[in-house]
Each structure stands twice: as structure tokens, then as C-alpha cells.
Motif scaffolding. Structure first.
Motif, PDB file in Angstrom:
ATOM      1  N   HIS A  54       0.826  -1.206   0.000  1.00 36.76           N
ATOM      2  CA  HIS A  54       0.000   0.000   0.000  1.00 36.76           C
ATOM      3  C   HIS A  54       0.864   1.261   0.000  1.00 36.76           C
ATOM      4  N   MET A  55       1.961   1.236   0.744  1.00 36.66           N
ATOM      5  CA  MET A  55       2.861   2.387   0.745  1.00 36.66           C
ATOM      6  C   MET A  55       3.457   2.618  -0.647  1.00 36.66           C
ATOM      7  N   ASP A  56       3.870   1.551  -1.299  1.00 35.80           N
ATOM      8  CA  ASP A  56       4.456   1.681  -2.639  1.00 35.80           C
ATOM      9  C   ASP A  56       3.428   2.223  -3.627  1.00 35.80           C
ATOM     10  N   TRP A  57       2.198   1.730  -3.541  1.00 36.99           N
ATOM     11  CA  TRP A  57       1.152   2.211  -4.440  1.00 36.99           C
ATOM     12  C   TRP A  57       0.892   3.700  -4.228  1.00 36.99           C
ATOM     13  N   MET A  58       0.825   4.126  -2.959  1.00 34.91           N
ATOM     14  CA  MET A  58       0.537   5.532  -2.691  1.00 34.91           C
ATOM     15  C   MET A  58       1.715   6.439  -3.058  1.00 34.91           C
ATOM     16  N   LYS A  59       2.917   5.959  -2.858  1.00 35.71           N
ATOM     17  CA  LYS A  59       4.079   6.769  -3.246  1.00 35.71           C
ATOM     18  C   LYS A  59       4.079   6.997  -4.757  1.00 35.71           C
ATOM     19  N   GLN A  60       3.797   5.937  -5.505  1.00 33.80           N
ATOM     20  CA  GLN A  60       3.724   6.091  -6.955  1.00 33.80           C
ATOM     21  C   GLN A  60       2.600   7.046  -7.349  1.00 33.80           C
ATOM     22  N   PHE A  61       1.512   7.020  -6.604  1.00 29.73           N
ATOM     23  CA  PHE A  61       0.383   7.902  -6.887  1.00 29.73           C
ATOM     24  C   PHE A  61       0.798   9.366  -6.777  1.00 29.73           C
ATOM     25  N   ILE A  62       1.422   9.750  -5.662  1.00 26.35           N
ATOM     26  CA  ILE A  62       1.779  11.166  -5.496  1.00 26.35           C
ATOM     27  C   ILE A  62       2.909  11.563  -6.433  1.00 26.35           C
ATOM     28  N   GLU A  63       3.774  10.605  -6.788  1.00 26.53           N
ATOM     29  CA  GLU A  63       4.862  10.914  -7.712  1.00 26.53           C
ATOM     30  C   GLU A  63       4.337  11.093  -9.133  1.00 26.53           C
ATOM     31  N   GLN A  64       3.421  10.231  -9.562  1.00 23.52           N
ATOM     32  CA  GLN A  64       2.881  10.360 -10.922  1.00 23.52           C
ATOM     33  C   GLN A  64       2.118  11.662 -11.094  1.00 23.52           C
ATOM     34  N   LEU A  65       1.399  12.085 -10.063  1.00 24.32           N
ATOM     35  CA  LEU A  65       0.673  13.352 -10.135  1.00 24.32           C
ATOM     36  C   LEU A  65       1.575  14.535  -9.798  1.00 24.32           C
ATOM     37  N   ASN A  66       2.805  14.241  -9.373  1.00 20.03           N
ATOM     38  CA  ASN A  66       3.784  15.264  -8.988  1.00 20.03           C
ATOM     39  C   ASN A  66       3.188  16.238  -7.971  1.00 20.03           C
ATOM     40  N   LEU A  67       2.617  15.693  -6.925  1.00 15.30           N
ATOM     41  CA  LEU A  67       1.979  16.520  -5.907  1.00 15.30           C
ATOM     42  C   LEU A  67       3.029  17.102  -4.965  1.00 15.30           C
ATOM     43  N   THR A  68       2.945  18.401  -4.727  1.00 12.52           N
ATOM     44  CA  THR A  68       3.806  19.087  -3.775  1.00 12.52           C
ATOM     45  C   THR A  68       2.955  20.043  -2.958  1.00 12.52           C
ATOM     46  N   ASN A  69       3.516  20.540  -1.864  1.00 11.00           N
ATOM     47  CA  ASN A  69       2.762  21.408  -0.945  1.00 11.00           C
ATOM     48  C   ASN A  69       1.444  20.754  -0.535  1.00 11.00           C
ATOM     49  N   ILE A  70       1.506  19.465  -0.241  1.00 16.30           N
ATOM     50  CA  ILE A  70       0.316  18.678   0.077  1.00 16.30           C
ATOM     51  C   ILE A  70      -0.126  18.939   1.517  1.00 16.30           C
ATOM     52  N   THR A  71      -1.428  19.103   1.692  1.00 15.03           N
ATOM     53  CA  THR A  71      -2.021  19.006   3.022  1.00 15.03           C
ATOM     54  C   THR A  71      -2.682  17.642   3.122  1.00 15.03           C
ATOM     55  N   LEU A  72      -2.214  16.820   4.027  1.00 16.33           N
ATOM     56  CA  LEU A  72      -2.772  15.489   4.232  1.00 16.33           C
ATOM     57  C   LEU A  72      -3.964  15.568   5.176  1.00 16.33           C
ATOM     58  N   VAL A  73      -5.076  14.982   4.769  1.00 15.51           N
ATOM     59  CA  VAL A  73      -6.250  14.813   5.625  1.00 15.51           C
ATOM     60  C   VAL A  73      -6.486  13.312   5.720  1.00 15.51           C
ATOM     61  N   CYS A  74      -6.480  12.774   6.936  1.00 18.71           N
ATOM     62  CA  CYS A  74      -6.481  11.318   7.043  1.00 18.71           C
ATOM     63  C   CYS A  74      -7.232  10.819   8.267  1.00 18.71           C
ATOM     64  N   GLN A  75      -7.648   9.564   8.182  1.00 15.05           N
ATOM     65  CA  GLN A  75      -8.382   8.892   9.257  1.00 15.05           C
ATOM     66  C   GLN A  75      -8.180   7.389   9.090  1.00 15.05           C
ATOM     67  N   ASP A  76      -8.173   6.659  10.211  1.00 14.03           N
ATOM     68  CA  ASP A  76      -8.073   5.200  10.181  1.00 14.03           C
ATOM     69  C   ASP A  76      -6.832   4.793   9.372  1.00 14.03           C
ATOM     70  N   TRP A  77      -6.949   3.830   8.440  1.00 13.08           N
ATOM     71  CA  TRP A  77      -5.792   3.402   7.659  1.00 13.08           C
ATOM     72  C   TRP A  77      -5.248   4.507   6.767  1.00 13.08           C
ATOM     73  N   GLY A  78      -6.078   5.517   6.489  1.00 14.60           N
ATOM     74  CA  GLY A  78      -5.552   6.676   5.791  1.00 14.60           C
ATOM     75  C   GLY A  78      -4.445   7.346   6.570  1.00 14.60           C
ATOM     76  N   SER A  79      -4.486   7.196   7.902  1.00 12.05           N
ATOM     77  CA  SER A  79      -3.439   7.748   8.758  1.00 12.05           C
ATOM     78  C   SER A  79      -2.219   6.838   8.801  1.00 12.05           C
ATOM     79  N   LEU A  80      -2.441   5.535   8.891  1.00 17.76           N
ATOM     80  CA  LEU A  80      -1.310   4.611   8.916  1.00 17.76           C
ATOM     81  C   LEU A  80      -0.478   4.735   7.643  1.00 17.76           C
ATOM     82  N   LEU A  81      -1.146   4.962   6.533  1.00 23.40           N
ATOM     83  CA  LEU A  81      -0.440   5.163   5.273  1.00 23.40           C
ATOM     84  C   LEU A  81       0.033   6.604   5.125  1.00 23.40           C
ATOM     85  N   GLY A  82      -0.864   7.546   5.418  1.00 23.44           N
ATOM     86  CA  GLY A  82      -0.558   8.948   5.165  1.00 23.44           C
ATOM     87  C   GLY A  82       0.556   9.502   6.018  1.00 23.44           C
TER      88      GLY A  82
END
Length: 300
Positions: free
Chosen positions: A96-124
């Protein structure tokens, strides 16, 4: 990796979910995400947990987008409109970490504000710690980053046993029971939509067993390393836990005592159960908007 894709007709006419679909290829799988608001604005990345999908944020997305933020809410692999590997063994914390890292890299996301809950927090939280240069703020409700050094609460142990052993795994009823409000018929249909039968539920079944509960868990070392970053985290880190979650109750104080970025922020206790996005979506979204308004003011 064998996977299945939920038929699109499952998602027709869902209440308050008229967002245009977007997809990214991730290691041969298709990952779905919502992308609303100005395309050139800093992104607010909303990560869902177990056993939900981006539908959980349906009330929050328009509020944050209307405030001028680009809101991105992906469906984790195995959930929502994203592809679903059919074997529980295909899912791991690291996958799951690898999938999400590729996600933010492909979209080239920067200056991100993370909003998270439950497993969204464990990953985020790990995603932010391991890619600190891409993140500018964190807002967390009912979540954390366990390392296995503390015993999990009894409520989690019961939930884990149920997820692993129960022949019956009713997604919508689980979410309904974890909320103060009662879901309507169409809302329950929406939460069940990604999972037409048990073949589609491998990812949801797998998640509880992936939470580190002992120091020798495969994810414990990486989470401990992430905590070394978080203990030095100076960027805004806001907690918005609810008052009625038996699993994460008290976690907000734990975070506030250990993360420097929590100092001086207007932390809130919202009304709700585990799924506070159902119970207090406006209050949760407005807390995000206020933090970013204050943060933007400090940097301009």
C-alpha cells in the motif's frame, strides 16, 4: 497479480457523489481518484481507511474545493473504483505504501495538506514522513501510526478477529455501526457498491491484520523510523478526533505531546463515532480550511 474490477454500473446514481472519475496506472493496476477544485491550487489529499472509499469524503470535498483548494481523494487499491487483487496475500502494508508513493509521484503533488483517518493515517503519516519535502501540513482525525510497542485496545482486537474469521463481512453495516448517524438506504448501497460479492473484499479483509501489534511486525521498523521524522515535524499538524471512537480515543493527546507541529494549533474534538466524516463532515472540512487560511497567511 490476479485482480478484478468492480463493474461501473455498481456506482450509478450514488447520493452526493457526482464527481468525475480519474484513473492512474499503478504497477499494472488501475487506481481511481477524485480531483476537484482549481487544478493549479495546492492539493489537499484526503485518504480514507477501512473498509471505506472516497465516498466517505463526499460532503467534505465540495467544502474544501469551494475554499480554493485542489482536493484529491483516491480509492486505495482494493477499495472503491480502484482495482482489487483477489488474494489477501497480495496486500501488505509496504505494498500500500508503494502504491501511494507512486500515486503522489505520478501526479507530482507538492505542498500537500494530508487529511487522514483510520488506515488513511497509517499510510498517510508514513507517506508524509518518508516524503517530507512534498507535504506542508497534516490534519488527522481518529488515526495514528502504531509501531507495535503498545498493546492495541480491546475494541481493535475484536474487530481484527471479526475481519479475519467471520464468514459475514457487511461493509455498509460496519460503517453504519461505527457512526453516530444512521446511514440512509442509498448511502448503504454506496458503501456496498465496490464489493458486489466476497471476491471483491480481499483488501478490506486484509487491512486489520496488517496493523503492527508487536515490535517484530514487518512494518514496525519503518513506522518507528517515520516517528523519528514526526518527532521533529515543525509544519502544522492539527488533530480533529471525535468524541465517540473506542479504537482511537486518546490518540489526539498522544500526537499533540510528541509532534512539535501541534503546538499552538486550535485542535478540536468533533462529535461522532469512528467515521467522523459521516458525523461531522462540515466541521472537519472547515477545520482544514481554517488551518490552511491561517497557514497561508503566515507564509505570504
Amino acid at each position: 497479480m490476479d485482480f478484478i474490477r468492480t463493474p461501473e454500473e455498481q456506482f450509478k446514481h450514488l447520493p452526493n457523489y457526482s464527481f468525475s472519475p480519474n484513473y492512474l496506472p499503478i504497477e499494472g493496476l488501475r487506481m481511481h481518484y477524485v480531483d476537484e477544485g482549481p487544478a493549479d491550487a495546492d492539493p489537499v489529499l484526503m485518504l480514507h481507511g477501512e473498509p471505506t472509499w472516497s465516498y466517505l469524503y463526499r460532503h467534505m470535498i465540495p467544502i474544501c474545493a469551494a475554499a480554493g483548494h485542489r482536493v484529491i481523494a483516491p480509492d486505495l487499491i482494493g477499495f472503491g473504483k480502484s482495482d482489487k487483487p483477489i488474494h489477501q496475500s497480495d496486500y501488505s502494508y509496504q505494498a500500500h505504501m508503494d502504491w501511494m508513493k507512486q500515486f503522489i509521484e505520478q501526479l507530482n503533488l507538492t505542498n500537500i495538506t494530508l487529511v487522514c483517518q483510520d488506515w488513511g493515517s497509517l499510510l498517510g503519516l508514513r507517506l508524509a514522513a518518508e516524503n517530507e519535502h512534498r507535504f506542508k501540513a497534516i490534519v488527522i482525525g481518529n488515526g495514528g501510526l502504531p509501531t507495535g510497542e503498545q498493546s492495541p485496545p480491546k475494541a481493535f482486537k475484536i474487530w481484527k478477529a471479526f475481519a479475519l474469521n467471520s464468514p459475514w463481512f457487511p461493509i455498509a453495516r460496519i460503517i453504519d455501526s461505527g457512526s453516530f448517524k444512521k446511514l440512509g438506504k442509498d448511502e448503504k448501497r454506496a458503501y456496498d457498491a465496490p464489493f458486489p460479492n466476497k471476491k471483491y473484499k480481499a483488501g478490506a479483509r486484509a487491512f486489520p491484520a496488517l496493523v503492527p501489534v508487536t515490535p517484530d511486525d514487518p512494518a514496525s521498523h519503518a513506522n518507528t523510523q517515520a516517528w523519528e521524522v514526526l518527532k521533529q515535524w515543525q509544519k502544522p499538524f492539527l488533530t480533529t478526533f471525535s468524541n465517540g471512537d473506542p479504537i482511537t480515543r486518546g490518540g489526539d493527546k498522544y500526537l499533540q505531546q510528541r509532534i512539535p507541529g501541534c503546538d499552538g494549533l486550535p485542535h478540536q474534538t468533533l462529535v461522532g463515532g469512528h467515521f467522523l466524516q459521516e458525523d461531522s463532515p462540515r466541521e472537519f472540512a472547515e477545520a482544514v480550511n481554517r488551518l490552511l487560511g491561517s497557514n497561508d497567511a503566515k507564509t505570504t
